[in-house]
Design an enzyme around this catalytic site. Sequence first.
Site, PDB file in Angstrom:
ATOM      1  N   HIS A 192       0.831  -1.202   0.000  1.00  0.00           N
ATOM      2  CA  HIS A 192       0.000   0.000   0.000  1.00  0.00           C
ATOM      3  C   HIS A 192       0.864   1.249   0.000  1.00  0.00           C
ATOM      4  O   HIS A 192       0.496   2.267  -0.546  1.00  0.00           O
ATOM      5  CB  HIS A 192      -0.937   0.002   1.217  1.00  0.00           C
ATOM      6  CG  HIS A 192      -2.224  -0.694   0.920  1.00  0.00           C
ATOM      7  ND1 HIS A 192      -2.840  -1.526   1.799  1.00  0.00           N
ATOM      8  CD2 HIS A 192      -2.987  -0.678  -0.186  1.00  0.00           C
ATOM      9  CE1 HIS A 192      -3.923  -2.002   1.256  1.00  0.00           C
ATOM     10  NE2 HIS A 192      -4.045  -1.508   0.049  1.00  0.00           N
ATOM     11  N   GLU A 433      -4.168 -17.583 -22.601  1.00  0.00           N
ATOM     12  CA  GLU A 433      -2.877 -17.524 -21.921  1.00  0.00           C
ATOM     13  C   GLU A 433      -2.174 -18.869 -21.881  1.00  0.00           C
ATOM     14  O   GLU A 433      -1.192 -19.047 -21.172  1.00  0.00           O
ATOM     15  CB  GLU A 433      -3.034 -16.931 -20.519  1.00  0.00           C
ATOM     16  CG  GLU A 433      -4.122 -17.519 -19.672  1.00  0.00           C
ATOM     17  CD  GLU A 433      -4.286 -16.809 -18.330  1.00  0.00           C
ATOM     18  OE1 GLU A 433      -3.463 -15.965 -17.971  1.00  0.00           O
ATOM     19  OE2 GLU A 433      -5.256 -17.152 -17.633  1.00  0.00           O
ATOM     20  N   ASP A 457       1.205 -15.228 -18.748  1.00  0.00           N
ATOM     21  CA  ASP A 457       1.186 -16.688 -18.707  1.00  0.00           C
ATOM     22  C   ASP A 457       1.470 -17.288 -20.071  1.00  0.00           C
ATOM     23  O   ASP A 457       2.100 -18.342 -20.172  1.00  0.00           O
ATOM     24  CB  ASP A 457      -0.167 -17.188 -18.178  1.00  0.00           C
ATOM     25  CG  ASP A 457      -0.189 -17.219 -16.656  1.00  0.00           C
ATOM     26  OD1 ASP A 457       0.837 -17.628 -16.074  1.00  0.00           O
ATOM     27  OD2 ASP A 457      -1.197 -16.808 -16.054  1.00  0.00           O
ATOM     28  N   CYS A 504      -4.034  -8.192 -21.768  1.00  0.00           N
ATOM     29  CA  CYS A 504      -3.984  -7.606 -20.427  1.00  0.00           C
ATOM     30  C   CYS A 504      -2.748  -8.012 -19.625  1.00  0.00           C
ATOM     31  O   CYS A 504      -2.705  -7.856 -18.417  1.00  0.00           O
ATOM     32  CB  CYS A 504      -5.262  -7.920 -19.645  1.00  0.00           C
ATOM     33  SG  CYS A 504      -5.544  -9.678 -19.418  1.00  0.00           S
TER      34      CYS A 504
HETATM   35  C1  PEP Z   1      -1.522 -12.861 -17.726  1.00  0.00           C
HETATM   36  O1  PEP Z   1      -1.244 -14.037 -17.492  1.00  0.00           O
HETATM   37  O2  PEP Z   1      -1.008 -12.202 -18.669  1.00  0.00           O
HETATM   38  C2  PEP Z   1      -2.481 -12.144 -16.876  1.00  0.00           C
HETATM   39  C3  PEP Z   1      -2.859 -10.911 -17.168  1.00  0.00           C
HETATM   40  O3  PEP Z   1      -2.930 -12.770 -15.766  1.00  0.00           O
HETATM   41  P1  PEP Z   1      -2.094 -12.887 -14.382  1.00  0.00           P
HETATM   42  O4  PEP Z   1      -0.890 -11.978 -14.517  1.00  0.00           O
HETATM   43  O5  PEP Z   1      -3.019 -12.483 -13.305  1.00  0.00           O
HETATM   44  O6  PEP Z   1      -1.744 -14.346 -14.374  1.00  0.00           O
HETATM   45 MG    MG Z   2      -2.500 -15.217 -16.200  1.00  0.00          MG
END
Ligand code: PEP
Ligand code: MG
Length: 585
Positions: A192, A433, A457, A504
């Site tokens: 935080h 992923e 991932d 993402c």
């Molecule tokens: C990813 O795997 O790119 C993702 C966005 O999920 P996390 O980082 O939460 O595994």
């Molecule tokens: Mg992921």
Amino acid sequence: MANETRLYGIPASPGFGIGQAFIYRKNLPVIKRQVVDNANKEIARFHNALNNARLEIAELRDMIAGRLGRDEAELWTAQLMMLEDVTVIEATADRIREKKQDAASAFQETISQVAETIESSSNQYLKERVADIRDISWRVIKHIQSVDPSVLHKLPRNSVVVSHDLSAADTALMSARNISGFITEVGGKTSHTAIVARSLEIPAVVGIKGVLQQPLPGTTIIVDGTRGVVILDPLPQTLESYQQELKEYQKHISDLKGLRKSKPVTLDGRRIELSANIELPEEIPSVKSHGAKGIGLFRTEYLFLTSSQLPGEEEQFNIYKKVAEKIAPDPVIIRTFDLGGDKINGHGFSPEANPFLGWRAIRFCLDRPEIFRAQLRAILRASAFGPVKIMLPMICCLEEITQTKALLDSIRRELDEKQIAYDRNCQLGVMIETPAAALTSDILAREVDFFSIGSNDLTQYTLAVDRVNEKVAKLYDPFNPAVLKLIKQTIDSGHRSGIWVGLCGEMCADPLAVPLLLGLGLDEFSMNAVSVPEVKRMILKLRMEDCRNIAAEAMEAKSALEARTILSKFVLNIFPDLALICALE
Ligand code: PEP
Ligand code: MG
């Protein structure tokens, strides 16, 4: 001439700060366990101190609310709730009553137990909450003993604060003294303290072990929060170059702020969706202040990780509803629990030899329908309060989607029967992923409304490189041709089926990836909120045709290095200043 000293840590909050070292050691109250005659009187003293600590935190919350807005102050509402924790209050009172122990030591022992349990957990996020817990205990004990050991009021302006650890409350209080930056020996990016530093725009480097052992008094320090570097006693030429960099950075930041309301559209008119990733609802103010349109990834497993119990449907519904209402009219994509892998914390998990290949994410959820059902019901109910989409993690095969859809159908029927409102058009998407999902993306695309590529991932599974193992970190590269081919294949399959495709993972915020992903046709970019303005600035200055050409060239690269070289030449040609802002290898 003496040499400057360079120390390397974790870049927790970007920017550059130059100032004099101020060593901050929290004068923890000395506590000697004592025997008391009148336990009831001691318990009353404890309650009195709790009340005073509550008032103090409420004041801090109001101060932050005044400066940054009410949402930003929610962290302190959470701290207030910790002071209401019945288990802690009762355990302390029991100690006083049964052992005739004084209130300060009884409270300290209770809190130490809580902190130790959390510290021994394997979860980094939880571990980083310990500083906040200790801060609360310090506040209460201070009131029990009626002393104020704080030195923060004496803090000279423009200091660089050096400390073993800082709580979020310390950080907020220091910001009122216009400090230039801070350095801590412990901590991580998701503490935080780091979150508060980023929202208050205080440059910070954390995790510099042993910094307090350096000869600090009277030292000038440069805090390079962008690169995670700290320079003690900088040479005149270093100081000069950082002063120049600081000026350019400040101009850059003020230019970026000017972009907050502009729409991310390329020079030739292609509109891109720019959204943010969040772990906790407390991050929503930062999403808005950085000009993101909605949330492209809400990592809901963090709701599990911070509580000792699984949150039930009602608790989840309230959280999702609040997020949906706050972010509306923009959408929030709620990812169902991605538990397991590196995110295990009790809750029925036992150690596995290969956790990343094991019982995680959608696999766990489908095997534990009571947990999955509660989450899906909570999400669907929240969809009545704002645009909500559902996203499934770690998909490897079609059946995982069809089973979830069947579960969703039965929940919809249930809600209909009970006349509970939900959005009938709530979109369902999947994360791409795993190589399996990317390679069968043409099949999966017919079943869902959108794809979001999880490059973190996808890189790990494609290259067989554990994403948290520093020994193989040099092999982990999303620009590896194998990963790029899977990304392209996913975008193409999605578009052929008429669905939108986002990304993402961390790659999204990499300046080298922006023209590449635009050129490959990506529709949505979702990243940590802080990176949104920079990516928006790039989009505004890029032309789709150029991006398509450079993407085609990068796709021909035989190695990650070759792809990076092609892209960095292109990027630095249009954005020469990026060489300053982010170190391009
Ligand atoms: C990813 O795997 O790119 C993702 C966005 O999920 P996390 O980082 O939460 O595994
Ligand atoms: Mg992921």
